[in-house]
Design a protein around this motif. Structure first.
Motif, PDB file in Angstrom:
ATOM      1  N   ALA A 142      -2.746  11.390  12.940  1.00 51.88           N
ATOM      2  CA  ALA A 142      -2.026  12.606  12.528  1.00 51.88           C
ATOM      3  C   ALA A 142      -0.777  12.249  11.734  1.00 51.88           C
ATOM      4  O   ALA A 142      -0.479  12.861  10.701  1.00 51.88           O
ATOM      5  CB  ALA A 142      -1.653  13.427  13.762  1.00 51.88           C
ATOM      6  N   ALA A 143      -0.075  11.193  12.177  1.00 53.94           N
ATOM      7  CA  ALA A 143       1.137  10.772  11.471  1.00 53.94           C
ATOM      8  C   ALA A 143       0.803  10.283  10.066  1.00 53.94           C
ATOM      9  O   ALA A 143       1.433  10.672   9.085  1.00 53.94           O
ATOM     10  CB  ALA A 143       1.829   9.649  12.266  1.00 53.94           C
ATOM     11  N   GLY A 144      -0.213   9.435   9.976  1.00 56.70           N
ATOM     12  CA  GLY A 144      -0.595   8.885   8.678  1.00 56.70           C
ATOM     13  C   GLY A 144      -1.060   9.963   7.712  1.00 56.70           C
ATOM     14  O   GLY A 144      -0.666  10.000   6.546  1.00 56.70           O
ATOM     15  N   LEU A 145      -1.887  10.864   8.237  1.00 57.27           N
ATOM     16  CA  LEU A 145      -2.378  11.957   7.372  1.00 57.27           C
ATOM     17  C   LEU A 145      -1.221  12.812   6.878  1.00 57.27           C
ATOM     18  O   LEU A 145      -1.135  13.132   5.690  1.00 57.27           O
ATOM     19  CB  LEU A 145      -3.349  12.829   8.168  1.00 57.27           C
ATOM     20  N   GLY A 205       0.829  -1.212   0.000  1.00 59.41           N
ATOM     21  CA  GLY A 205       0.000   0.000   0.000  1.00 59.41           C
ATOM     22  C   GLY A 205       0.857   1.252   0.000  1.00 59.41           C
ATOM     23  O   GLY A 205       1.768   1.382   0.814  1.00 59.41           O
ATOM     24  N   PHE A 206       0.581   2.162  -0.935  1.00 63.73           N
ATOM     25  CA  PHE A 206       1.291   3.446  -1.038  1.00 63.73           C
ATOM     26  C   PHE A 206       2.767   3.261  -1.355  1.00 63.73           C
ATOM     27  O   PHE A 206       3.557   4.197  -1.256  1.00 63.73           O
ATOM     28  CB  PHE A 206       1.138   4.281   0.252  1.00 63.73           C
ATOM     29  N   GLU A 266       1.015  13.141  -1.444  1.00 64.65           N
ATOM     30  CA  GLU A 266       0.136  13.802  -2.431  1.00 64.65           C
ATOM     31  C   GLU A 266       0.812  15.061  -2.973  1.00 64.65           C
ATOM     32  O   GLU A 266       0.803  15.329  -4.166  1.00 64.65           O
ATOM     33  CB  GLU A 266      -1.187  14.187  -1.764  1.00 64.65           C
ATOM     34  N   ARG A 267       1.485  15.805  -2.075  1.00 64.91           N
ATOM     35  CA  ARG A 267       2.093  17.087  -2.478  1.00 64.91           C
ATOM     36  C   ARG A 267       3.277  16.858  -3.412  1.00 64.91           C
ATOM     37  O   ARG A 267       3.477  17.583  -4.374  1.00 64.91           O
ATOM     38  CB  ARG A 267       2.575  17.828  -1.216  1.00 64.91           C
TER      39      ARG A 267
END
Ligand code: KE4
Length: 437
Positions: A313-316, A249-250, A323-324
């Motif tokens: 918060a860490a995952g986000l 994933g990711f 994404e950026r």
């Protein structure tokens, strides 16, 4: 180039103290370094692409906490987000915005996901996904693949990869035969074997669970058509397809293997990158399946710290940075350069080797290859790997201390780091061939 000979890491007193109070001196078996004949690394801190031991020695890190640190160690956006969250409290035991925002992000990125349940480890995610699949189908059997590792829940410790393979454990004592009997196995990448299992057991099969890119037997990519073949076989049998994307994933694409290969599972498990190094994992899927999970449905699963605010918060923060910056293509290029460099060094020395990079996961086997399954992985030269491993480690490069693991790359690794690593690999092969270590 290399930082010169080093004392074996973990030569400090910590090894003795740890072994006095923790089995094997570790919190997870794969950290023990047994198969590579070294005392375990005792990490003190990490910074970008490097991890530092308790004596202050730095190593280029290709383990990256076994996958989570795709931005490298102590990535500023993640550290800032966790620090900020911690000031508001460590855990609420109540709903909070962070879990909703992260769940929305996962639903937006991962093709097969509409609804998410957070848990605290990949093991919890996979065992919960299997429970849900059994509830949804009213069936008991599951099919997994030899060499794949889905965590340490009883039913998965059958011909498993990762630490089970590393330690050459015959599965695990303590798992009732009645439980193991519910887990069928087939060789990875072998659709004929899958068809044979389904011909005999199809009506009782609840789910097929698979690592869509196998990363716990070294790195074994799916052969063309394998994943879609599993999708079709599950549809024929009325079984659910579970993609265990805890590792992929990711990493193999923003939307995981299901985006990269275009085969959509019924359920998806996620972990590692989704928590950026904090204990976060999830199982997820379409609403009609996920709504069967309590309290909306009858399938019970719970967790005191599930959806923990610091983990969210860490995952986000990590996913927002991905994404950026959209680093996926650059990561794959670097991983491919690394593998090609190591294979070229092996060829120049007459060492049989093969390998691959898929996204920011990579792997090299010391065998002619190609390697399509666990049997192929087990043909690799473990002795040579151990000597090569020790020589790399002494020269400041930290690979997974097992031939049955994948390597990772982070956005903090530079082209110069890759060049340095390839040079160290060549030196290490010379040392290994000379039997110098
Ligand atoms: P955890 O329970 O360790 O969080 O996740 C289990 C798991 C599930 N699925 C896949 C595909 C995984 O790779 C893992 C865990 N991976 C291992 C490394 N190969 C974790 C390292 C360890 O066991 O310490």
């Amino acid at each position: 180039m290399s930082a010169g000979p080093r004392q074996p890491a973990g030569a400090s007193d910590w090894v003795r103290r740890a072994r006095a109070v923790m089995p094997g001196g570790v919190s997870s078996p794969v950290r023990a370094f047994g198969p590579v004949g070294l005392p375990p690394l005792f990490a003190a801190r990490g910074e970008g692409a490097r991890i530092f031991d308790d004596a202050g020695r730095g190593y280029l890190d290709y383990v990256l906490s076994w996958g989570p640190l795709i931005l490298g160690h102590a990535a500023p956006p993640v550290v800032e987000a966790v620090t900020r969250a911690a000031r508001d409290g460590m855990s609420f035991g109540a709903c909070h915005a962070g879990e909703v925002e992260l769940a929305e992000r996962l639903a937006a990125w991962v093709p097969g996901v509409e609804m998410v349940r957070f848990v605290n480890s990949g093991t919890e995610a996979t065992m919960s996904a299997v429970r849900l699949a059994r509830a949804a189908t009213g069936r008991d059997l599951i099919l997994k693949f030899e060499g794949c590792y889905h965590g340490h829940a009883d039913g998965f410790l059958v011909v498993a990869g990762s630490g089970v393979a590393t330690l050459s454990l015959p599965d695990s004592p303590g798992v009732p035969a009645a439980t193991s009997a519910l887990t069928l196995t087939a060789p990875y990448n072998d659709l004929e074997a899958v068809d044979a299992v389904l011909a005999e057991h199809g009506p009782r099969l609840a789910a097929v669970i698979v690592e869509p890119v196998a990363g716990n037997a070294g790195l074994i990519p799916p052969r063309k058509g394998f994943l879609q073949g599993l999708r079709d076989a599950c549809d024929r049998a009325g079984a659910l397809l579970i993609f265990d994307e805890v590792m992929t994933g990711f990493r193999v694409a923003r939307g995981g293997a299901q985006e990269r290969y275009g085969a959509t599972p019924d359920l998806t498990t996620l972990g590692k990158v989704v928590g950026a190094g904090l204990p976060v994992a999830a199982y997820a899927g379409p609403r009609d399946l996920m709504r069967r999970v309590a309290p909306e449905g009858p399938v019970y699963q719970a967790g005191t710290l599930s959806g923990n605010p610091l983990g969210m918060a860490a995952g986000l923060a990590q996913l927002e940075e991905l994404e950026r910056t959209d680093p996926f293509a650059a990561l794959e290029r670097r991983a491919s350069t690394l593998v090609e460099g190591i294979l070229s060094a092996a060829r120049a020395r007459g060492i049989p080797a093969c390998g691959a990079a898929v996204g920011s996961m990579w792997g090299v086997f010391f065998t002619e290859g190609p390697v399509f399954d666990f049997d192929g992985a087990r043909r690799a030269d473990a002795e040579l790997f151990a000597r090569y491993y020790r020589a790399c480690f002494e020269r400041g490069v930290f690979f997974a201390p097992s031939a049955f693991e994948a390597g990772f790359l982070s956005t903090a690794h530079t082209d110069a780091d890759i060049e340095n690593t390839v040079a160290v690999a060549g030196e290490a092969m010379d040392a290994a061939l000379a039997g110098a270590n």
